[in-house]
Motif scaffolding. Structure first.
Motif, short mmCIF file in Angstrom:
data_model
loop_
_atom_site.label_atom_id
_atom_site.label_comp_id
_atom_site.label_asym_id
_atom_site.label_seq_id
_atom_site.Cartn_x
_atom_site.Cartn_y
_atom_site.Cartn_z
N ALA A 136 22.26 -22.62 50.88
CA ALA A 136 21.41 -23.56 51.62
C ALA A 136 20.42 -22.81 52.51
CB ALA A 136 22.28 -24.49 52.47
N LEU A 137 20.88 -21.75 53.16
CA LEU A 137 19.98 -20.95 53.99
C LEU A 137 18.88 -20.31 53.15
CD1 LEU A 137 22.66 -19.28 56.30
CD2 LEU A 137 20.94 -20.97 57.01
N GLU A 138 19.25 -19.85 51.97
CA GLU A 138 18.25 -19.27 51.06
C GLU A 138 17.18 -20.29 50.69
OE1 GLU A 138 17.50 -16.40 50.00
OE2 GLU A 138 19.25 -15.10 50.23
N ARG A 139 17.59 -21.55 50.54
CA ARG A 139 16.62 -22.59 50.18
C ARG A 139 15.66 -22.88 51.32
NH1 ARG A 139 21.32 -25.11 47.98
NH2 ARG A 139 21.36 -26.73 49.61
N TRP A 140 16.14 -22.77 52.55
CA TRP A 140 15.33 -23.20 53.69
C TRP A 140 14.56 -22.08 54.38
CZ3 TRP A 140 13.98 -28.01 54.55
CH2 TRP A 140 14.80 -29.06 54.11
N VAL A 141 15.09 -20.87 54.37
CA VAL A 141 14.45 -19.77 55.11
C VAL A 141 13.43 -19.09 54.20
CG1 VAL A 141 14.82 -17.63 56.38
CG2 VAL A 141 16.56 -19.43 56.45
N PRO A 142 12.18 -18.93 54.67
CA PRO A 142 11.16 -18.31 53.82
C PRO A 142 11.57 -16.90 53.38
CG PRO A 142 10.14 -19.36 55.72
CD PRO A 142 11.62 -19.39 55.95
N PRO A 143 11.21 -16.50 52.16
CA PRO A 143 11.47 -15.13 51.72
C PRO A 143 10.79 -14.12 52.64
CG PRO A 143 10.75 -16.51 49.89
CD PRO A 143 10.52 -17.30 51.14
N ASP A 144 11.32 -12.90 52.67
CA ASP A 144 10.73 -11.91 53.57
C ASP A 144 9.36 -11.42 53.09
OD1 ASP A 144 11.46 -10.24 51.49
OD2 ASP A 144 13.09 -9.29 52.60
N SER A 145 8.94 -11.85 51.88
CA SER A 145 7.61 -11.52 51.39
C SER A 145 6.55 -12.52 51.85
CB SER A 145 7.60 -11.46 49.86
OG SER A 145 8.03 -12.70 49.31
N THR A 146 7.02 -13.63 52.49
CA THR A 146 6.09 -14.65 52.97
C THR A 146 5.42 -14.18 54.26
OG1 THR A 146 7.53 -16.38 52.06
CG2 THR A 146 5.90 -17.07 53.69
N LEU A 147 4.12 -14.36 54.34
CA LEU A 147 3.38 -13.96 55.55
C LEU A 147 3.68 -14.91 56.70
CD1 LEU A 147 -0.10 -13.11 53.94
CD2 LEU A 147 1.68 -11.51 54.68
N PRO A 148 3.78 -14.36 57.92
CA PRO A 148 3.81 -12.93 58.27
C PRO A 148 5.17 -12.32 57.93
CG PRO A 148 4.00 -14.25 60.25
CD PRO A 148 3.82 -15.22 59.12
N GLU A 149 5.14 -11.27 57.15
CA GLU A 149 6.37 -10.68 56.62
C GLU A 149 7.33 -10.22 57.71
OE1 GLU A 149 5.39 -7.60 53.90
OE2 GLU A 149 4.37 -8.93 52.48
N SER A 150 6.80 -9.69 58.80
CA SER A 150 7.66 -9.09 59.84
C SER A 150 8.63 -10.11 60.41
CB SER A 150 6.81 -8.48 60.95
OG SER A 150 5.94 -9.47 61.51
N ILE A 151 8.17 -11.33 60.67
CA ILE A 151 9.06 -12.32 61.30
C ILE A 151 10.11 -12.80 60.31
CG2 ILE A 151 7.61 -14.34 60.76
CD1 ILE A 151 9.59 -13.74 64.00
N HIS A 152 9.73 -12.97 59.05
CA HIS A 152 10.70 -13.44 58.06
C HIS A 152 11.72 -12.37 57.73
CE1 HIS A 152 7.25 -16.30 57.14
NE2 HIS A 152 8.18 -16.99 57.76
#
Length: 317
Positions: free
Chosen positions: A17-33
């Motif tokens: 469920a967390l994977e579905r909701w939390v943006p991938p770490d490649s999503t801008l801005p990458e640092s926060i994700h």
């Protein structure tokens, strides 16, 4: 299914469920994700969301069937989209508790608060990403929790109740932030039973209690059921903190995944500081018994909640 198997499957569901909701770490801005995901997927036990799902199981046979079906399949990534609407809903509600909990840990570890270098067995978020990004990562996880609740598939009335429950538990009046403030301001003060209870019923207990209530609300609990879950949550929440304080004295940093002995170093008001270790252990057992008694309205449907209470009190890390 053993408790260990049940917990592993529920952890997999929460992570999916967390994977579905939390943006991938490649999503801008990458640092926060990257920072959000670093702390979120660092290996937490997922106790709060698991309690939430177990509460839903205890309240509703339909919820129990959805939980069972999803738990059997969600261990594989491909099964995430196949879970029922009811199962996806309770997973979403449950994962918001982990989002809020992880945000609180990131902020609690900051130099301005507990100034800790280790969390869940890895360097803390601010040690890896810097203080500014760590602060924003915590902010982002908290904000995302309410986005999830707002967007999840759920009728309006329980959705509003879930949002109210989580926001109150995380807030300043009897909630997590209020408890953290009392904890911070209590450092160096003379330990007292009254201040200790004030701190921990809010700092730790409020979110644990909300975990049970949110599961009950989602599953359509009546007043008696919701009161029983609240009572169970209060006793389990207090037991959790007592054991946490005892383990901070008895266990190593390697076993705990965080810096051991920090409470004593910072002169925090803890159960061992007020009552001593032996009395603290006895108090945890008393809270465990009270939590079991609170579940009488559910009979055998609350079996997992009883097992989870036992696990919380008898854990060694």
């Amino acid at each position: 299914m053993t408790l260990a198997q049940y917990v592993a499957r529920q952890q997999a569901r929460v992570d999916a469920a967390l994977e579905r909701w939390v943006p991938p770490d490649s999503t801008l801005p990458e640092s926060i994700h990257k920072a959000m995901r670093y702390s979120l997927f660092a290996g937490g036990k997922r106790i709060r969301p698991i309690l939430c799902m177990a509460a839903a199981e205890a309240v509703s046979e339909a919820a129990a069937e959805a939980v069972s079906e999803a738990a059997a399949e969600a261990v594989s990534e491909a099964a995430a989209e196949a879970v029922s609407e009811a199962a996806a809903g309770i997973e979403s509600a449950a994962c918001t508790l982990e989002l809020v909990h992880t945000y609180s840990l990131i902020h609690d570890d900051l130099p301005a608060l507990d100034n800790d270098d280790l969390r869940r067995g890895v360097p803390t978020c601010h040690k890896v990403f810097g203080e500014a990004i760590a602060i924003l990562a915590g902010d982002a996880l908290l904000t995302l929790a309410f986005q999830v609740l707002a967007q999840m598939e759920c009728p309006a009335d329980p959705k509003v109740a879930l949002i109210a429950e989580l926001s109150t538990a995380a807030g300043t009046v009897g909630g997590m932030i209020g408890g953290q403030v009392s904890d911070l301001e209590g450092e160096g003060r003379e330990p007292s039973a009254a201040l200790l209870e004030t701190i921990h019923r809010a700092k730790t207990g409020a979110l644990l209690r909300a975990s049970l209530r949110m599961g009950g609300i989602y599953a359509g609990a009546d007043r008696e059921q919701l009161n029983a879950l609240s009572c169970y949550g209060e006793h389990v929440g207090l037991a959790f903190q007592i054991v946490d304080d005892v383990l901070d004295v008895e266990q190593s940093s390697e076993a705990l995944g965080k810096t051991a002995g920090k409470d004593a170093q910072q002169h925090k008001i803890t159960f061992p500081a007020v009552y001593g270790l032996e009395r603290s252990r006895a108090m945890a057992e008393q809270e465990l018994l009270a939590s079991h008694l609170a579940l009488r309205p559910f009979d055998e449907r609350a079996g997992r909640l009883r097992e989870l209470a036992d696990f919380i009190v008898h854990r060694r890390a």
